[in-house]
Design an enzyme around this catalytic site. Sequence first.
Site, PDB file in Angstrom:
ATOM      1  N   GLY A   1      40.228 -38.362  52.754  1.00  0.00           N
ATOM      2  CA  GLY A   1      40.082 -36.938  53.084  1.00  0.00           C
ATOM      3  C   GLY A   1      41.262 -36.059  52.746  1.00  0.00           C
ATOM      4  O   GLY A   1      41.238 -34.859  53.010  1.00  0.00           O
TER       5      GLY A   1
ATOM      6  N   CYS B   1      41.333 -51.230  44.978  1.00  0.00           N
ATOM      7  CA  CYS B   1      42.161 -50.788  43.841  1.00  0.00           C
ATOM      8  C   CYS B   1      41.390 -50.914  42.528  1.00  0.00           C
ATOM      9  O   CYS B   1      41.012 -52.008  42.127  1.00  0.00           O
ATOM     10  CB  CYS B   1      43.444 -51.611  43.781  1.00  0.00           C
ATOM     11  SG  CYS B   1      44.492 -51.086  42.422  1.00  0.00           S
TER      12      CYS B   1
ATOM     13  N   MET C   1      50.093 -47.503  50.495  1.00  0.00           N
ATOM     14  CA  MET C   1      50.433 -46.798  49.247  1.00  0.00           C
ATOM     15  C   MET C   1      51.564 -47.537  48.549  1.00  0.00           C
ATOM     16  O   MET C   1      52.679 -47.629  49.091  1.00  0.00           O
ATOM     17  CB  MET C   1      50.870 -45.360  49.536  1.00  0.00           C
ATOM     18  CG  MET C   1      49.721 -44.398  49.761  1.00  0.00           C
ATOM     19  SD  MET C   1      50.328 -42.723  50.010  1.00  0.00           S
ATOM     20  CE  MET C   1      50.807 -42.766  51.724  1.00  0.00           C
ATOM     21  N   VAL C   2      51.267 -48.033  47.348  1.00  0.00           N
ATOM     22  CA  VAL C   2      52.297 -48.686  46.562  1.00  0.00           C
ATOM     23  C   VAL C   2      53.443 -47.718  46.333  1.00  0.00           C
ATOM     24  O   VAL C   2      53.223 -46.527  46.109  1.00  0.00           O
ATOM     25  CB  VAL C   2      51.708 -49.201  45.233  1.00  0.00           C
ATOM     26  CG1 VAL C   2      52.782 -49.430  44.194  1.00  0.00           C
ATOM     27  CG2 VAL C   2      50.939 -50.481  45.465  1.00  0.00           C
TER      28      VAL C   2
ATOM     29  N   ASN D   1      38.677 -42.983  55.273  1.00  0.00           N
ATOM     30  CA  ASN D   1      39.774 -42.660  54.355  1.00  0.00           C
ATOM     31  C   ASN D   1      39.262 -41.889  53.144  1.00  0.00           C
ATOM     32  O   ASN D   1      38.118 -42.049  52.735  1.00  0.00           O
ATOM     33  CB  ASN D   1      40.457 -43.975  53.909  1.00  0.00           C
ATOM     34  CG  ASN D   1      41.494 -43.767  52.828  1.00  0.00           C
ATOM     35  OD1 ASN D   1      41.374 -44.284  51.723  1.00  0.00           O
ATOM     36  ND2 ASN D   1      42.515 -42.990  53.130  1.00  0.00           N
TER      37      ASN D   1
ATOM     38  N   ALA E   1      46.511 -41.037  53.250  1.00  0.00           N
ATOM     39  CA  ALA E   1      47.453 -41.463  52.214  1.00  0.00           C
ATOM     40  C   ALA E   1      48.206 -40.243  51.694  1.00  0.00           C
ATOM     41  O   ALA E   1      49.323 -39.940  52.139  1.00  0.00           O
ATOM     42  CB  ALA E   1      46.717 -42.194  51.096  1.00  0.00           C
TER      43      ALA E   1
HETATM   44  C1  LIG Z   1      50.765 -43.376  45.570  1.00  0.00           C
HETATM   45  C2  LIG Z   1      49.536 -44.080  46.044  1.00  0.00           C
HETATM   46  C3  LIG Z   1      49.563 -45.460  46.160  1.00  0.00           C
HETATM   47  C4  LIG Z   1      48.441 -46.134  46.645  1.00  0.00           C
HETATM   48  N1  LIG Z   1      48.520 -47.491  46.839  1.00  0.00           N
HETATM   49  C5  LIG Z   1      47.513 -48.141  47.493  1.00  0.00           C
HETATM   50  C6  LIG Z   1      47.636 -49.485  47.902  1.00  0.00           C
HETATM   51  O1  LIG Z   1      48.686 -50.111  47.721  1.00  0.00           O
HETATM   52  N2  LIG Z   1      46.576 -50.067  48.536  1.00  0.00           N
HETATM   53  C7  LIG Z   1      45.408 -49.403  48.797  1.00  0.00           C
HETATM   54  O2  LIG Z   1      44.494 -49.979  49.392  1.00  0.00           O
HETATM   55  N3  LIG Z   1      45.274 -48.114  48.427  1.00  0.00           N
HETATM   56  C8  LIG Z   1      46.291 -47.469  47.811  1.00  0.00           C
HETATM   57  N4  LIG Z   1      46.177 -46.132  47.523  1.00  0.00           N
HETATM   58  C9  LIG Z   1      44.948 -45.417  47.917  1.00  0.00           C
HETATM   59  C10 LIG Z   1      45.085 -44.783  49.290  1.00  0.00           C
HETATM   60  O3  LIG Z   1      45.338 -45.751  50.288  1.00  0.00           O
HETATM   61  C11 LIG Z   1      43.829 -44.011  49.662  1.00  0.00           C
HETATM   62  O4  LIG Z   1      42.731 -44.879  49.691  1.00  0.00           O
HETATM   63  C12 LIG Z   1      43.513 -42.872  48.724  1.00  0.00           C
HETATM   64  O5  LIG Z   1      44.660 -42.167  48.327  1.00  0.00           O
HETATM   65  C13 LIG Z   1      42.554 -41.887  49.396  1.00  0.00           C
HETATM   66  O6  LIG Z   1      43.094 -41.415  50.609  1.00  0.00           O
HETATM   67  P1  LIG Z   1      43.710 -39.950  50.756  1.00  0.00           P
HETATM   68  O7  LIG Z   1      42.621 -38.998  50.406  1.00  0.00           O
HETATM   69  O8  LIG Z   1      44.153 -39.836  52.170  1.00  0.00           O
HETATM   70  O9  LIG Z   1      44.833 -39.849  49.767  1.00  0.00           O
HETATM   71  C14 LIG Z   1      47.265 -45.425  46.989  1.00  0.00           C
HETATM   72  C15 LIG Z   1      47.236 -44.033  46.842  1.00  0.00           C
HETATM   73  C16 LIG Z   1      48.358 -43.371  46.383  1.00  0.00           C
HETATM   74  C17 LIG Z   1      48.307 -41.865  46.279  1.00  0.00           C
END
Ligand SMILES: Cc1cc2nc3c(=O)[nH]c(=O)nc-3n(C[C@H](O)[C@H](O)[C@H](O)COP(=O)(O)O)c2cc1C
Length: 493
Positions: free
Chosen positions: A214, A114, A17-18, A212, A240
């Site tokens: 969920g 992304c 997560m950036v 991923n 995330a």
């Molecule tokens: C704040 C934020 C920053 C993110 N930055 C990245 C990143 O740097 N690289 C990446 O592959 N995905 C990034 N994602 C996506 C997450 O890794 C993830 O794929 C997405 O949020 C879905 O997962 P979740 O349902 O658990 O949130 C980011 C998501 C969020 C919310």
Amino acid sequence: MAASRLSFRNITALAPMVRVGTLPMRLLALDYGADLVYCEELIDIKMAQCHRVVNEVLETVDFVAPDERVMFRTCEREKDRVVFQMGTSDPDRALTVARLVEKDVAAVDVNMGCPKEYSTKGGMGAALLSDPDKIEAILKKLVTGLSIPVTCKIRILPSLEETLSLVQRIERTGVAAIAVHGRMKEERPRHPVHCDYIQAVAQAVSIPVIANGGSLDLVKTNGDIEEFRKAAGTSSVMLARAAMWNASVFSNQGPLPVETVMEEYLKYAIQYENNAFNTKYCLCQMLRDKVESPLGKQVQAAQTIAEISEAYRLQELYQQTQERLQARRDVLESSSQPDRLVMDGDVTTMAVKFERREYPPQITPKMFLLEWSRKEKLEQPLYEMVQRSQDRAFQSTVTIAGKKYRSSLWEKSKKFAEQAAAIVCLRVLGIPEGRIGEEDSGLVCKRKREAKMNGITEEEGIKKRHVAEQETDNSKMAAVANGDHHKPDTPPE
Ligand SMILES: Cc1cc2nc3c(=O)[nH]c(=O)nc-3n(C[C@H](O)[C@H](O)[C@H](O)COP(=O)(O)O)c2cc1C
């Protein structure tokens, strides 16, 4: 070696997560039970310009950009657990960056999910999904060129058939695992995750698949992680947003109040001198709907870690930590043993300082090194400067004949830092450095002879050389310090 210990099966990971996935959040996730922690996506072009700096005060390894920012900070505690995620569209650049971090991380991951324009327009992130040849070239280059595992994180494609064909091609590159965000690149984070796609992927390949996507509909608490695992048909999952909102989701002891989690997060941010704006961003994400509360407003108004600490009544801890770090700085400076060689990566280091009074007026080690390089018909020495944020001190690395030398001590001035680097180089090579008491050295005698032959005094000769040195010196300044790199305004995927 990290590679052999690392498994991608039966794991729960902190997703990349950036802005969020910097060192404090990664350590917190590990504390609560995450098995692997991904760093935020770091762009290869920016990383390729970084220097690796061992930060003895914080006990971290920092990758520092020419614009004074710490792009990536890591430490021993997470060495076997941290996955370095990069944004890339170029196999050679990807390998250069991966090699730069290789000995400090457990694995390298390529972001292929992304969908943001700043990523896709450079051919990175989700743009790679429509260029499988490029994917193959990047992953093969990394797999063959690295001693640590390589993974990638993708989104699903519009049809199951295309998705399966892509992951099978990815598997053939030799990657250790593949993370699948169960959404298509056009879909937004609020859309339901396609667990059926992830399930089909897990059946189509034999490498571990990390599910991923969920966080919103499936995973709210630690107990839900198992449900997500089952729904996706994988042994591993990656979280995330659920982790960003409350990292204790990794703990099977039940969720902790977010106030506790914020405090623990801030303690790490203080300990590791995390960038203030990055820290604020994470705390605001945790505050969620309380971001307009009095605490939220205080956090938003804060400009420094000291001010954020005040908002959480942690100013005493902040003060104590600062004092402890300063004391460590002082001890390190005073206990450095002069003339003991220590290798820091490919740089030969020694704890030396440039003491002006030890050299005759106008004579400097830099001049001696330049003169020696000319005599040996080598390219002239190249100096690269870094600056650390805590006290704005400088350290210079000199490269000559393909070898690098640096003093492990920091200097208050750039000029002195370069002189110290030159001293290290001269001492290692056994070349006189112009100190008082070295008058009989070969170089000094030669200078005297040359001056005599040219009918000028020794001092004039030195001055002449000094001017020539100033004119031709191509010292390069790459000032660095602690700070977070420039981030896009909206978080990427
Ligand atoms: C704040 C934020 C920053 C993110 N930055 C990245 C990143 O740097 N690289 C990446 O592959 N995905 C990034 N994602 C996506 C997450 O890794 C993830 O794929 C997405 O949020 C879905 O997962 P979740 O349902 O658990 O949130 C980011 C998501 C969020 C919310």
